[in-house]
Design a protein around this motif. Structure first.
Motif, PDB file in Angstrom:
ATOM      1  N   ALA A  45       8.721   3.904   0.161  1.00 43.37           N
ATOM      2  CA  ALA A  45       7.400   3.364  -0.158  1.00 43.37           C
ATOM      3  C   ALA A  45       7.262   1.886   0.152  1.00 43.37           C
ATOM      4  O   ALA A  45       6.168   1.414   0.446  1.00 43.37           O
ATOM      5  CB  ALA A  45       7.094   3.602  -1.638  1.00 43.37           C
ATOM      6  N   HIS A  46       8.374   1.142   0.088  1.00 43.45           N
ATOM      7  CA  HIS A  46       8.255  -0.308   0.263  1.00 43.45           C
ATOM      8  C   HIS A  46       9.589  -0.846   0.759  1.00 43.45           C
ATOM      9  O   HIS A  46      10.613  -0.680   0.088  1.00 43.45           O
ATOM     10  CB  HIS A  46       7.899  -0.954  -1.089  1.00 43.45           C
ATOM     11  N   ALA A  47       9.582  -1.449   1.928  1.00 42.45           N
ATOM     12  CA  ALA A  47      10.831  -1.986   2.477  1.00 42.45           C
ATOM     13  C   ALA A  47      10.518  -2.936   3.616  1.00 42.45           C
ATOM     14  O   ALA A  47       9.472  -2.820   4.269  1.00 42.45           O
ATOM     15  CB  ALA A  47      11.724  -0.853   2.982  1.00 42.45           C
ATOM     16  N   GLU A  48      11.455  -3.862   3.848  1.00 42.87           N
ATOM     17  CA  GLU A  48      11.374  -4.685   5.050  1.00 42.87           C
ATOM     18  C   GLU A  48      12.034  -3.906   6.181  1.00 42.87           C
ATOM     19  O   GLU A  48      13.030  -3.210   5.960  1.00 42.87           O
ATOM     20  CB  GLU A  48      12.104  -6.016   4.835  1.00 42.87           C
ATOM     21  N   ILE A  49      11.482  -4.021   7.382  1.00 39.67           N
ATOM     22  CA  ILE A  49      12.076  -3.356   8.541  1.00 39.67           C
ATOM     23  C   ILE A  49      13.054  -4.343   9.177  1.00 39.67           C
ATOM     24  O   ILE A  49      12.650  -5.381   9.688  1.00 39.67           O
ATOM     25  CB  ILE A  49      10.990  -2.949   9.558  1.00 39.67           C
ATOM     26  N   VAL A  50      14.336  -4.018   9.115  1.00 43.70           N
ATOM     27  CA  VAL A  50      15.355  -4.905   9.691  1.00 43.70           C
ATOM     28  C   VAL A  50      15.504  -4.609  11.183  1.00 43.70           C
ATOM     29  O   VAL A  50      15.523  -5.514  12.010  1.00 43.70           O
ATOM     30  CB  VAL A  50      16.706  -4.738   8.957  1.00 43.70           C
ATOM     31  N   ARG A 108       4.703   0.001   3.781  1.00 48.22           N
ATOM     32  CA  ARG A 108       4.065  -0.172   2.475  1.00 48.22           C
ATOM     33  C   ARG A 108       3.684   1.140   1.783  1.00 48.22           C
ATOM     34  O   ARG A 108       3.102   1.118   0.715  1.00 48.22           O
ATOM     35  CB  ARG A 108       2.837  -1.077   2.623  1.00 48.22           C
ATOM     36  N   HIS A 109       3.973   2.262   2.409  1.00 49.99           N
ATOM     37  CA  HIS A 109       3.829   3.542   1.689  1.00 49.99           C
ATOM     38  C   HIS A 109       4.634   4.603   2.436  1.00 49.99           C
ATOM     39  O   HIS A 109       4.914   4.453   3.630  1.00 49.99           O
ATOM     40  CB  HIS A 109       2.354   3.967   1.558  1.00 49.99           C
ATOM     41  N   VAL A 110       5.004   5.639   1.722  1.00 50.45           N
ATOM     42  CA  VAL A 110       5.707   6.752   2.359  1.00 50.45           C
ATOM     43  C   VAL A 110       4.770   7.362   3.407  1.00 50.45           C
ATOM     44  O   VAL A 110       3.611   7.652   3.109  1.00 50.45           O
ATOM     45  CB  VAL A 110       6.115   7.811   1.304  1.00 50.45           C
ATOM     46  N   GLY A 111       5.258   7.490   4.632  1.00 49.59           N
ATOM     47  CA  GLY A 111       4.420   8.018   5.715  1.00 49.59           C
ATOM     48  C   GLY A 111       3.880   6.950   6.644  1.00 49.59           C
ATOM     49  O   GLY A 111       3.305   7.252   7.686  1.00 49.59           O
ATOM     50  N   ASP A 112       4.064   5.674   6.270  1.00 45.87           N
ATOM     51  CA  ASP A 112       3.639   4.560   7.122  1.00 45.87           C
ATOM     52  C   ASP A 112       4.309   4.718   8.497  1.00 45.87           C
ATOM     53  O   ASP A 112       5.533   4.832   8.584  1.00 45.87           O
ATOM     54  CB  ASP A 112       4.084   3.243   6.452  1.00 45.87           C
ATOM     55  N   PRO A 154       5.852  -5.961  -7.941  1.00 48.97           N
ATOM     56  CA  PRO A 154       6.200  -6.148  -6.527  1.00 48.97           C
ATOM     57  C   PRO A 154       4.948  -6.538  -5.731  1.00 48.97           C
ATOM     58  O   PRO A 154       3.871  -5.991  -5.978  1.00 48.97           O
ATOM     59  CB  PRO A 154       6.692  -4.762  -6.093  1.00 48.97           C
ATOM     60  N   GLN A 155       5.096  -7.490  -4.795  1.00 52.29           N
ATOM     61  CA  GLN A 155       3.948  -7.971  -4.021  1.00 52.29           C
ATOM     62  C   GLN A 155       3.910  -7.303  -2.649  1.00 52.29           C
ATOM     63  O   GLN A 155       4.902  -7.315  -1.934  1.00 52.29           O
ATOM     64  CB  GLN A 155       4.030  -9.497  -3.863  1.00 52.29           C
ATOM     65  N   LEU A 156       2.742  -6.754  -2.285  1.00 53.20           N
ATOM     66  CA  LEU A 156       2.639  -6.028  -1.017  1.00 53.20           C
ATOM     67  C   LEU A 156       2.305  -6.918   0.179  1.00 53.20           C
ATOM     68  O   LEU A 156       2.822  -6.709   1.262  1.00 53.20           O
ATOM     69  CB  LEU A 156       1.576  -4.922  -1.133  1.00 53.20           C
ATOM     70  N   MET A 323      -6.471   0.744  -3.830  1.00 57.79           N
ATOM     71  CA  MET A 323      -6.769   0.777  -2.394  1.00 57.79           C
ATOM     72  C   MET A 323      -5.618   1.346  -1.573  1.00 57.79           C
ATOM     73  O   MET A 323      -5.753   1.550  -0.370  1.00 57.79           O
ATOM     74  CB  MET A 323      -7.079  -0.635  -1.877  1.00 57.79           C
ATOM     75  N   GLY A 324      -4.435   1.557  -2.209  1.00 58.40           N
ATOM     76  CA  GLY A 324      -3.259   1.958  -1.441  1.00 58.40           C
ATOM     77  C   GLY A 324      -2.642   0.753  -0.756  1.00 58.40           C
ATOM     78  O   GLY A 324      -2.923  -0.403  -1.084  1.00 58.40           O
ATOM     79  N   GLY A 325      -1.787   1.008   0.245  1.00 63.77           N
ATOM     80  CA  GLY A 325      -1.018  -0.053   0.884  1.00 63.77           C
ATOM     81  C   GLY A 325      -1.823  -0.954   1.803  1.00 63.77           C
ATOM     82  O   GLY A 325      -1.428  -2.088   2.092  1.00 63.77           O
ATOM     83  N   TYR A 326      -2.956  -0.440   2.310  1.00 67.21           N
ATOM     84  CA  TYR A 326      -3.801  -1.201   3.244  1.00 67.21           C
ATOM     85  C   TYR A 326      -5.254  -0.877   2.938  1.00 67.21           C
ATOM     86  O   TYR A 326      -5.552   0.156   2.357  1.00 67.21           O
ATOM     87  CB  TYR A 326      -3.524  -0.789   4.699  1.00 67.21           C
TER      88      TYR A 326
END
Length: 762
Positions: A45-50, A108-112, A154-156, A323-326
């Motif tokens: 659901a929420h992670a930085e892309i390394v 920012r969400h599962v399925g992004d 947590p801040q989106l 509003m969801g992630g976006y």
């Protein structure tokens, strides 16, 4: 079918094509040499892309190219179209964080979606997508809007501190304070309007072809209207609107979910141009659950102040919208302006104040969903009114009667700035009470008690605004051709509402010709006008159909006058024939058009309409199982002039079933700790079945609208708006004798069973 109305017995014009499998849907557009897209989606659901490693995927047989967030950023596809442009509290504007069409720095969400594989078959694209390796740096997730507003959440988005996208207000806070200070009674409820997944029957899909000769993109996609889609795609990609051609024929349902230009379509545009071949993507159902915009998702605290005689003095709302992630194109409008427009409901409430906060969470973005904020508003209002009636021990119909806006007060300017058109609220209520045999309920309740069932009576009296659009006017072009056919071109797109029948009838009735001579052509010509949504089609495009047909008659008169060598003022027209007054000379419309096709444009600006109605329902609950049965459904609606009753019934039935689905079973659920989607398939997300809603008894109480050429008021969403509060009020009424005052949707058997058990065990 000799006369224009004979189709009543033959079903809708479009049905034969659709039920015999001759329809053309998004997945039916197959272009020569097309490639296939598959998307790599975030499993968290929420992670930085390394890092996104694509080497293995590229080596997979049939793979042509793999795109990542870096490609989206390089192309500049990072902004998103949002229709809100009005200020909020203190003049602050909506915060619109960037949204690359493939996630670039963060998911920012599962399925992004964070990568797109292009291959020469859909299966190869899917298999290769599994080979893309992603390295994440996990972040904590937040899935409820209230929790996202809490300190330390947590801040989106860096751009939106405290996860607050928009803080909007409507009404007058001071006047509401004063009203509450002098109130004899205040009713307060905190209500959930649950998050739902629209789940149209047709899966989302798109096929894009790029034409290098003139730099045009041809986008074949499931939509609610070509102009709205084109404008959004242009805003995201910076491709000029006139270089985007949107194609669609049949759409298998939409419910607001089809308004958006989704990120996938923009990536397909990029790939189709770069690879020089068409690119097709068809969603799976599980992708739909994760990525098609969701609906509703509001938590509302409502307070209603009353005087000693049960007159409403003021109402205050604290509305928190997820509003969801976006941001989506429509969600921010349908959760601010839309509920504010009809905040007073059908009542005279002198003081109103609503604060609406839009919040980012690690969930699927939320957009308009059938009714777009208006059912949510009606739900809050009608639950409050019923609770106030219970608190004051007044009959709920009587409390409504006391507070309705009287007939002579229309057009009525509301405290939040709307102007309601003519309505007869008292008349509609009295008709509904008689129709549903309100007085006979006590006897029916006794009978149910004997059978061991709890019986409840529910009522909702609602009004909603419809028909506002992005475009200030609607155009329809009509062409009368040599073979006697009349083609009407519109940009309003049917997703099952039966436009080919309704618009066809309007043109046929105005011209006095048989319906089978009229063909409705949707989205073929680049006309000005609104998409289908907000119950606006018949009021807007339908009115334009009528004006175009009248113009065709006028133009035909001058052409016929030339042929017959008389003055145009001497020509009469009826039932497809022009005749010179007082002479035997005549010429038919088809003979006239055979000499040279006649082409006219009808257009107009059509204001909002305000359909209203009263729905009265009865339920029986089995206390042993918690199962609720809807045992009676009576609806009296004022939707203005009715063009085709069968279509109106179909719209009401569908909307009532959708409302009932949300009240009794539908619910999108995320795990609070991980943000995982727990209701991502039909195994875990319960859709309404045919048996849920019994026969719906309907009556029309039409007061024609003066805001359009047909006198119609929208009807597509009213069934949702009225059924949600009416059914919940019926359930609470059945449970109130046990001391249960409030439950939140969905009213599942388990929830009711537990509530009944704990009430009985004290």
């Amino acid at each position: 079918m000799s006369d224009a109305h004979a189709h009543h017995f033959n079903g809708r014009v479009e049905d034969r094509r659709l039920v015999t499998g001759a329809g053309k849907f998004a997945a039916d557009w197959n272009l020569p040499g097309q490639l296939y897209a598959g998307f790599v989606r975030s499993d968290r659901a929420h992670a930085e892309i390394v890092a996104v490693k694509v080497d293995k995927a590229l080596k997979h047989p049939g793979v042509k190219r793999v795109y990542t967030g870096e490609d989206a950023v390089r192309a500049g596809y990072t902004k998103y179209f949002v229709i809100v442009n009005y200020p909020g509290r203190g003049g602050q504007h909506l915060i619109k964080p960037p949204r690359p069409v493939l996630a670039a720095r963060k998911v920012r969400h599962v399925g992004d979606a964070l990568a797109m594989v292009i291959a020469d078959s859909a299966v190869a694209a899917q298999d290769a997508a599994e080979l893309v390796e992603i390295e994440y740096r996990d972040l904590p997730a937040v899935v409820s809007a209230e929790a996202a507003l809490a300190p330390g959440a947590p801040q989106l988005h860096d751009e939106a501190p405290g996860n607050l996208a928009f803080d909007y207000e409507s009404g007058n806070e001071e006047s509401v304070k004063a009203a509450f200070a002098q109130a004899a009674h205040v009713t307060r409820l905190k209500l959930e309007v649950t998050r739902v997944a629209p789940n149209p029957m047709e899966l989302r899909g798109c096929t894009v072809r790029y034409e290098p000769k003139d730099g045009t993109y041809h986008v074949h996609v499931c939509i609610q209207g070509i102009n709205m889609m084109r404008r959004q795609l242009a805003a995201i990609t910076d491709v000029p609107e006139d270089k985007i051609v949107v194609h669609a024929q049949d759409i298998g349902g939409s419910f607001g979910q089809r308004s958006a230009a989704y990120p996938e379509y923009c990536m397909q545009m990029l790939a189709a141009k770069e690879l020089g071949r068409p690119v097709q993507w068809i969603s799976s159902r599980s992708e739909g659950f994760m990525t098609d915009t969701h609906g509703r998702a509001n938590t509302v605290t409502g307070e209603l102040a009353l005087d000693r005689d049960g007159h409403f003095l003021g109402m205050r709302l604290d509305w928190i919208a997820d509003m969801g992630g976006y941001l989506s194109a429509t969600g921010s409008a349908s959760h601010t302006r839309n509920p504010a427009t009809c905040m007073t409901g059908v009542y005279r409430i002198p003081a109103l104040y609503g604060r609406f906060r839009l919040v980012f969470t690690n969930t699927t973005p939320v957009a308009a969903y059938r009714g777009a904020g208006r059912p949510d508003m009606a739900y809050v209002m009608e639950r409050l009114v019923n609770q106030a009636a219970a608190d004051l021990k007044v009959d709920p119909a009587e409390l409504r009667r006391r507070n309705f806006i009287p007939k002579d007060a229309f057009p009525y300017k509301t405290p939040t700035g709307s102007t309601y058109e003519a309505s007869d609220l008292h008349g509609v209520l009295e008709r509904a009470l008689k129709f549903a045999d309100w007085k006979g309920f006590a006897a029916r309740r006794k009978k149910s008690e004997k059978a061991g069932k709890l019986r409840g009576l529910g009522i909702a009296t609602v009004i909603e605004n419809t028909g506002a659009g992005l475009y200030p006017r609607d155009q329809v072009e009509i062409e009368a051709g040599a073979n006697g056919t009349i083609d009407a071109y519109t940009v309003s797109q049917s997703q099952g509402q039966g436009h080919e029948t309704t618009f066809g009838m309007i043109v046929a009735d105005t011209l006095g010709v048989p319906l089978e001579r009229v063909r409705i052509r949707q989205g073929v010509k680049p006309l000005f006008g609104n998409h289908t949504g907000g119950s606006r089609s018949t009021a807007g495009a339908g009115s334009a159909c009528k004006l175009a047909a009248l113009k065709l008659i006028e133009q035909g008169k001058s052409l016929a006058a030339e042929q017959m060598e008389v003055e145009p003022s001497q020509v009469d027209y009826a039932n497809g024939v022009f005749q010179a007054r007082g002479e035997k000379k005549k010429i038919s419309l088809s003979d006239l058009a055979a000499k040279k096709p006649i082409n006219v444009m009808g257009e107009g600006s059509f204001g909002s309409t305000f359909p209203n109605g009263c729905h009265i329902t009865e339920v029986e609950i089995d206390p042993e199982t918690g199962v609720t049965q809807i045992v009676a459904y009576h609806a009296v609606d004022d939707c203005g002039n009715v063009i085709d009753h069968t279509i109106v019934e179909g719209q009401v039935h569908g909307a009532v079933a959708q409302g009932a689905g949300q009240i009794f079973s539908e619910h999108v659920v995320y795990d609070r700790n991980t943000g995982q989607l727990l209701s991502g398939s039909f195994m875990d997300y319960c859709m309404p079945r045919a048996g849920l809603v019994p026969e719906i008894h309907m009556q029309d109480a039409p007061l024609p609208s003066i805001n359009n050429a047909l006198g119609v008021k929208g009807v597509g969403e009213s069934g949702c708006t009225a059924s949600m509060p009416s059914l919940t009020n019926a359930v609470i009424d059945a449970l109130r004798p046990l001391g249960i005052q409030h439950l939140d949707m969905p009213l599942t058997p388990a929830k009711l069973w537990h509530a009944i058990r704990s009430a009985k065990n004290g």
